[in-house]
Design an enzyme around this catalytic site. Sequence first.
Site, PDB file in Angstrom:
ATOM      1  N   TYR A 153     104.112 101.630 116.235  1.00 19.50           N
ATOM      2  CA  TYR A 153     104.993 100.483 116.239  1.00 19.50           C
ATOM      3  C   TYR A 153     105.488  99.990 115.113  1.00 19.50           C
ATOM      4  O   TYR A 153     106.354  99.529 114.568  1.00 19.50           O
ATOM      5  CB  TYR A 153     104.361  99.413 117.173  1.00 19.50           C
ATOM      6  CG  TYR A 153     104.800  98.159 117.380  1.00 19.50           C
ATOM      7  CD1 TYR A 153     105.970  98.062 118.453  1.00 19.50           C
ATOM      8  CD2 TYR A 153     104.860  97.081 116.879  1.00 19.50           C
ATOM      9  CE1 TYR A 153     106.453  96.926 118.784  1.00 19.50           C
ATOM     10  CE2 TYR A 153     105.401  95.753 117.163  1.00 19.50           C
ATOM     11  CZ  TYR A 153     106.302  95.749 117.851  1.00 19.50           C
ATOM     12  OH  TYR A 153     107.140  94.771 118.374  1.00 19.50           O
ATOM     13  N   LYS A 157     109.139  99.532 113.345  1.00 15.84           N
ATOM     14  CA  LYS A 157     109.627  98.161 112.976  1.00 15.84           C
ATOM     15  C   LYS A 157     109.899  97.943 111.733  1.00 15.84           C
ATOM     16  O   LYS A 157     110.922  97.443 110.963  1.00 15.84           O
ATOM     17  CB  LYS A 157     108.916  97.047 113.419  1.00 15.84           C
ATOM     18  CG  LYS A 157     108.506  97.013 114.963  1.00 15.84           C
ATOM     19  CD  LYS A 157     109.776  96.759 115.702  1.00 15.84           C
ATOM     20  CE  LYS A 157     109.724  96.426 117.043  1.00 15.84           C
ATOM     21  NZ  LYS A 157     111.197  96.109 117.806  1.00 15.84           N
TER      22      LYS A 157
END
Length: 261
Positions: A153, A157
């Site tokens: 994640y 991002k």
Amino acid sequence: MSISSVQNKVVIVTGCSSGIGLATARLFLERRALVFGIDVGAIPQKLADDHQTFTFHQANLTESRAVDEAVSRCQQQYGRIDVLVNCAGVSDGWSSADTIHEEEWERVMAVNLTVPIRLMRAVLPFMKEQNGGAIINVASKAGVSGASAGIAYTASKHGLVGATKNVAWRFHQDGIRCNGVLPGSVATNIASSVQMEHFDSAGFNAFFPVVQMHVSKDSEGTPVPVIGVDDVARGIAFLASDEAKMINGAMIPIDNAWSTM
């Protein structure tokens, strides 16, 4: 913000059936935009019932040519694309570099980074032709920090933050703006996207104390996010609006000062 700042704009919103995507689609519709919502899940029926200017397209955008088909349908229906909001996302299981599973890595990177880049690639020719457009990418606190989420994640991002800045500079002379928002912990259903068979309890225990510095707690001591989906939606709508016409390449924290740490 005046309604006229987004009125009649054609807006693509991914992840429109829940969470930040649903709140964003609803806000744009309330401000009289034309919304083309995309989601892998079912149609947000109340949104469709309440707004005649809402069009829903169900698709798994990670599949081959699904992005091009979705964007083409929007263009064919409305004749233009003014705004793209890359909102759909999934979470990992708090995995670390030594525990991440290949399948989990590929899934998170595909949804959180590859699809948004493909969508930007697909809408840019239309925005260039009309000499204007706004792209808003929903990144995360994890896009600028290594201490608030798992490695997949976090990497996805961070990549989205870099892609946002790259697109902003590359196309700033074409009247196209590309910005991002960095939400803190928000009450959405993204936790349901975690594949629990890949949950890394050691990674969770290492990162969650940082998250706890940002959230409040209920009467039983359970962490409760302080940022609502509508808070994020309003930030997105501002960046899409004419009021933000000279804001380009910015990453806006929406986290009640969590970003100051």
